[in-house]
Enzyme design. Structure first.
Site, PDB file in Angstrom:
ATOM      1  N   LYS A  22     130.580  79.721  38.889  1.00 27.10           N
ATOM      2  CA  LYS A  22     129.567  80.450  38.792  1.00 27.10           C
ATOM      3  C   LYS A  22     128.389  79.898  39.126  1.00 27.10           C
ATOM      4  O   LYS A  22     127.648  80.534  39.775  1.00 27.10           O
ATOM      5  CB  LYS A  22     129.788  81.025  37.332  1.00 27.10           C
ATOM      6  CG  LYS A  22     128.320  81.809  36.852  1.00 27.10           C
ATOM      7  CD  LYS A  22     128.640  82.472  35.500  1.00 27.10           C
ATOM      8  CE  LYS A  22     128.035  81.498  34.571  1.00 27.10           C
ATOM      9  NZ  LYS A  22     126.650  81.109  34.329  1.00 27.10           N
ATOM     10  N   ASN A  23     128.099  78.619  38.425  1.00 27.75           N
ATOM     11  CA  ASN A  23     126.869  77.659  38.564  1.00 27.75           C
ATOM     12  C   ASN A  23     126.434  77.491  39.954  1.00 27.75           C
ATOM     13  O   ASN A  23     125.358  77.116  40.102  1.00 27.75           O
ATOM     14  CB  ASN A  23     126.691  77.162  37.429  1.00 27.75           C
ATOM     15  CG  ASN A  23     126.714  77.841  35.845  1.00 27.75           C
ATOM     16  OD1 ASN A  23     126.642  79.092  36.086  1.00 27.75           O
ATOM     17  ND2 ASN A  23     126.639  76.968  35.191  1.00 27.75           N
ATOM     18  N   CYS A 116     121.713  84.425  28.822  1.00 28.48           N
ATOM     19  CA  CYS A 116     122.439  84.129  27.709  1.00 28.48           C
ATOM     20  C   CYS A 116     121.100  84.105  26.500  1.00 28.48           C
ATOM     21  O   CYS A 116     120.077  83.469  26.840  1.00 28.48           O
ATOM     22  CB  CYS A 116     123.238  83.134  27.497  1.00 28.48           C
ATOM     23  SG  CYS A 116     124.507  83.455  28.220  1.00 28.48           S
ATOM     24  N   ARG A 121     114.639  79.528  27.078  1.00 22.97           N
ATOM     25  CA  ARG A 121     114.778  79.145  28.404  1.00 22.97           C
ATOM     26  C   ARG A 121     113.765  79.190  29.325  1.00 22.97           C
ATOM     27  O   ARG A 121     113.785  79.992  30.261  1.00 22.97           O
ATOM     28  CB  ARG A 121     116.114  79.541  28.716  1.00 22.97           C
ATOM     29  CG  ARG A 121     117.120  79.433  27.822  1.00 22.97           C
ATOM     30  CD  ARG A 121     118.507  80.043  28.408  1.00 22.97           C
ATOM     31  NE  ARG A 121     118.975  79.217  29.465  1.00 22.97           N
ATOM     32  CZ  ARG A 121     120.266  79.530  30.193  1.00 22.97           C
ATOM     33  NH1 ARG A 121     120.866  80.787  30.066  1.00 22.97           N
ATOM     34  NH2 ARG A 121     120.733  79.016  31.142  1.00 22.97           N
ATOM     35  N   ASP A 304     127.619  73.204  28.168  1.00 23.61           N
ATOM     36  CA  ASP A 304     128.505  74.368  28.575  1.00 23.61           C
ATOM     37  C   ASP A 304     129.901  74.268  27.787  1.00 23.61           C
ATOM     38  O   ASP A 304     130.779  75.333  27.778  1.00 23.61           O
ATOM     39  CB  ASP A 304     128.746  74.808  30.016  1.00 23.61           C
ATOM     40  CG  ASP A 304     127.353  75.221  30.350  1.00 23.61           C
ATOM     41  OD1 ASP A 304     127.330  75.266  31.760  1.00 23.61           O
ATOM     42  OD2 ASP A 304     126.584  75.287  29.592  1.00 23.61           O
ATOM     43  N   ARG A 396     131.499  88.047  32.555  1.00 25.35           N
ATOM     44  CA  ARG A 396     130.392  87.711  33.540  1.00 25.35           C
ATOM     45  C   ARG A 396     130.637  86.472  34.007  1.00 25.35           C
ATOM     46  O   ARG A 396     130.314  86.022  35.266  1.00 25.35           O
ATOM     47  CB  ARG A 396     129.282  87.700  32.745  1.00 25.35           C
ATOM     48  CG  ARG A 396     127.942  88.560  33.300  1.00 25.35           C
ATOM     49  CD  ARG A 396     126.664  88.349  32.641  1.00 25.35           C
ATOM     50  NE  ARG A 396     126.250  86.862  32.876  1.00 25.35           N
ATOM     51  CZ  ARG A 396     125.549  85.976  32.231  1.00 25.35           C
ATOM     52  NH1 ARG A 396     124.920  86.290  31.173  1.00 25.35           N
ATOM     53  NH2 ARG A 396     125.034  84.690  32.664  1.00 25.35           N
TER      54      ARG A 396
HETATM   55  C1  EPZ Z   1     121.981  75.965  34.309  1.00 25.53           C
HETATM   56  O1  EPZ Z   1     120.986  76.577  33.284  1.00 25.53           O
HETATM   57  C2  EPZ Z   1     123.356  76.642  33.975  1.00 25.53           C
HETATM   58  N1  EPZ Z   1     123.298  77.919  34.514  1.00 25.53           N
HETATM   59  C3  EPZ Z   1     123.815  76.591  32.499  1.00 25.53           C
HETATM   60  O2  EPZ Z   1     124.916  77.325  32.132  1.00 25.53           O
HETATM   61  C4  EPZ Z   1     123.817  75.243  31.865  1.00 25.53           C
HETATM   62  O3  EPZ Z   1     123.970  75.157  30.571  1.00 25.53           O
HETATM   63  C5  EPZ Z   1     122.630  74.439  32.300  1.00 25.53           C
HETATM   64  O4  EPZ Z   1     122.251  74.579  33.572  1.00 25.53           O
HETATM   65  C6  EPZ Z   1     122.715  72.810  31.828  1.00 25.53           C
HETATM   66  O5  EPZ Z   1     123.825  72.408  32.585  1.00 25.53           O
HETATM   67  C7  EPZ Z   1     123.451  78.038  35.769  1.00 25.53           C
HETATM   68  O6  EPZ Z   1     123.498  77.204  36.518  1.00 25.53           O
HETATM   69  C8  EPZ Z   1     123.127  79.550  36.105  1.00 25.53           C
HETATM   70  P1  EPZ Z   1     118.593  73.845  32.925  1.00 25.53           P
HETATM   71  P2  EPZ Z   1     119.642  76.103  33.614  1.00 25.53           P
HETATM   72  O7  EPZ Z   1     117.171  74.039  33.608  1.00 25.53           O
HETATM   73  O8  EPZ Z   1     119.271  75.785  35.146  1.00 25.53           O
HETATM   74  C9  EPZ Z   1     114.997  73.623  29.326  1.00 25.53           C
HETATM   75  C10 EPZ Z   1     126.468  78.735  31.331  1.00 25.53           C
HETATM   76  O9  EPZ Z   1     126.927  78.715  30.378  1.00 25.53           O
HETATM   77  N2  EPZ Z   1     114.161  73.946  30.518  1.00 25.53           N
HETATM   78  O10 EPZ Z   1     119.099  72.192  33.159  1.00 25.53           O
HETATM   79  O11 EPZ Z   1     118.674  77.253  33.208  1.00 25.53           O
HETATM   80  C11 EPZ Z   1     116.093  74.800  29.224  1.00 25.53           C
HETATM   81  O12 EPZ Z   1     115.148  75.651  28.149  1.00 25.53           O
HETATM   82  C12 EPZ Z   1     125.272  78.621  31.668  1.00 25.53           C
HETATM   83  O13 EPZ Z   1     126.967  78.833  32.855  1.00 25.53           O
HETATM   84  C13 EPZ Z   1     112.658  74.066  30.274  1.00 25.53           C
HETATM   85  O14 EPZ Z   1     112.462  73.842  29.244  1.00 25.53           O
HETATM   86  O15 EPZ Z   1     119.594  74.623  32.787  1.00 25.53           O
HETATM   87  C14 EPZ Z   1     117.158  74.180  28.581  1.00 25.53           C
HETATM   88  O16 EPZ Z   1     116.842  73.889  27.132  1.00 25.53           O
HETATM   89  C15 EPZ Z   1     124.474  78.231  30.261  1.00 25.53           C
HETATM   90  N3  EPZ Z   1     112.030  74.198  31.364  1.00 25.53           N
HETATM   91  C16 EPZ Z   1     117.331  72.918  29.261  1.00 25.53           C
HETATM   92  O17 EPZ Z   1     115.994  72.727  29.741  1.00 25.53           O
HETATM   93  C17 EPZ Z   1     112.379  74.558  32.651  1.00 25.53           C
HETATM   94  O18 EPZ Z   1     111.758  74.765  33.485  1.00 25.53           O
HETATM   95  C18 EPZ Z   1     118.518  73.017  30.393  1.00 25.53           C
HETATM   96  O19 EPZ Z   1     117.869  73.658  31.393  1.00 25.53           O
HETATM   97  C19 EPZ Z   1     113.948  74.570  32.758  1.00 25.53           C
HETATM   98  C20 EPZ Z   1     114.697  74.463  31.579  1.00 25.53           C
END
Ligand code: EPZ
Length: 415
Positions: A22-23, A116, A121, A304, A396
């Site tokens: 998915k990701n 979610c 986020r 995850d 989803r």
């Molecule tokens: C991706 O989310 C995945 N989603 C998430 O999977 C996964 O948990 C995450 O990466 C970490 O591996 C998709 O790929 C669609 P991040 P993403 O940017 O890109 C903070 C699932 O269950 N952050 O690495 O949003 C954020 O709040 C989903 O499949 C900032 O603070 O993850 C979080 O605490 C859930 N500012 C942490 O970093 C930003 O600009 C991880 O975020 C961006 C992120």
């Protein structure tokens, strides 16, 4: 609101085929707009997020045709269009259109994407990176308008190795003049999957999968083809199902290296499994040992998978501890696991799980995608019947989860 009913206590035996990730898929589809004529994406999972991304592509006047799990995207007549709230709110990954549209059109209008409820986020790292590339950003409430006279390649340092920011900035950098370097980049397999697609279109990218990614801005990108990696999180979910109630359950079509941290933790928990090429065979584990887990960016233990692993640890003899370092509130599933008889408690980002506890079916609620999956796993081993509400989240992110589990003997149905 869709609901799942599960009757616990049935052994899972047979083969589960892992679908495309998915990701990866949710980033590859927006990335396709960078090709000046068309692209082919293989192994696309049939999950609802893809449906919304296709609607956005059609809004941009792209032609999409899907045959089995192959998606053909014709972008030869693409036209700029702002992305309306009702579409971009459907999932967080719609923000990848920001980077892709900046590269293609030097502008993008999109409302802050949904996703979610696992904690705040923000997308500050995405926006900070865009600004460094020369993008002007206007924000009215949750609508963003991004414009750039031109994008200039530069060096971007990510305060946190954010998956989304890394991918989004890689996409935008394709449309920049000169070279962009992303430091402290995320190393998740999804990054490599997207980079391979862009490289296939003719973009020069180096270092995807490492902390430093270099992108040379490119014009006139040709057609691209890419295969979506197998979903490492889906694979981990079904492997844990096997550890809970499998009987020679075979999970096939995986890339073992992508789940090394999870397999390593299973071994530490005294769970045995057999690996050969692209498959894992696993049966119900006896005498599961408690373990301590700290979720980290790749290649560390994936956030995850922590919720599904929690369900497994309710069956470990002793106290386990999980420290969640990626999100600020990703333990909401434990309220419902406790309702089923688990003994867990958390304080801030540290969760403690007391085992072994007998789980009993009852009515529970899927607060988020992976939390919902942890409740499905609990339902598979609980005594009696478990009803899970709000399961759109689960459907989803896991292609055909009900069908895949039914095929290996689970008593699960959508009601
Ligand atoms: C991706 O989310 C995945 N989603 C998430 O999977 C996964 O948990 C995450 O990466 C970490 O591996 C998709 O790929 C669609 P991040 P993403 O940017 O890109 C903070 C699932 O269950 N952050 O690495 O949003 C954020 O709040 C989903 O499949 C900032 O603070 O993850 C979080 O605490 C859930 N500012 C942490 O970093 C930003 O600009 C991880 O975020 C961006 C992120």
């Amino acid at each position: 609101m869709s609901r799942l009913k599960i009757e616990g206590g049935h052994k899972l035996t047979g083969n589960i085929k892992i679908s495309g990730a998915k990701n990866s898929a949710v980033a590859l589809i927006p990335a396709a707009i960078l090709s000046k004529n068309n692209s082919t994406i293989l192994n696309v999972p049939k999950i609802s997020d893809i449906k919304y991304l296709i609607e956005i592509m059609e809004l941009l006047n792209c032609k999409i045709s899907v045959k089995d799990d192959t998606m053909f995207i014709d972008t030869s007549k693409i036209k700029y269009h702002s992305i309306p709230e009702e579409l971009s709110q459907m999932m967080r990954a719609s923000y990848y259109y920001m980077g892709a549209m900046l590269a293609k059109f030097k502008k993008a209008e999109i409302s802050f994407p949904g996703g979610c409820k696992i904690g705040n986020r923000p997308i500050d790292l995405h926006l900070k990176g865009f600004k460094k590339l020369g993008v002007q950003i206007k924000q009215e409430k949750n609508k963003y308008t991004l414009t750039a006279k031109e994008l200039i390649g530069t060096k971007i340092y990510l305060d946190f190795a954010s998956v989304g920011a890394t991918i989004n900035l890689m996409l935008a950098a394709v449309g920049a003049k000169g070279i962009t370097t992303i430091e402290n980049a995320a190393k998740e397999p999804e990054i490599v999957n997207i980079a391979s697609f862009l490289i296939n279109m003719g973009v020069q990218i180096k270092g995807a999968g490492t902390s430093t990614i270099t992108v040379v801005g490119s014009k006139n990108l040709d057609k691209g083809i890419v295969e979506v990696f197998p979903d490492r999180i889906e694979a981990a979910t079904y492997i844990i199902a096997g550890a809970l109630t499998g009987k020679d359950l075979v999970i096939e079509g995986i890339i073992k290296e992508h789940i090394d941290a999870v397999l390593n933790k299973l071994t530490e928990a005294n769970v045995s499994y057999k690996t050969e090429k692209d498959k894992i065979t696993i049966s119900k584990a006896k005498n599961i040992k408690p373990v301590n887990i700290k979720t980290l960016v790749y290649p560390g233990f994936p956030t995850d998978v922590q919720q599904c692993f929690t369900t497994l640890l309710t069956q470990a003899k002793g106290t386990s501890k999980i420290i969640e370092t990626i999100y600020d509130s990703r333990f909401k599933n434990t309220e419902y696991l406790n309702l089923m008889g688990a003994k867990t408690k958390y304080n801030g980002n540290i969760l403690e799980i007391e085992g072994i506890t007998k789980l009993t079916g009852t009515e529970v609620y899927a607060n988020d995608l992976r939390g919902g999956a942890s409740l499905v796993l609990a339902g598979l081993i609980a005594k009696g019947e478990t009803i899970i509400d709000n399961t759109e989240h689960i459907l989803r992110g896991y292609e055909d989860i009900v069908l895949k589990l039914q095929k290996v003997g689970a008593k699960i149905e959508e009601i």
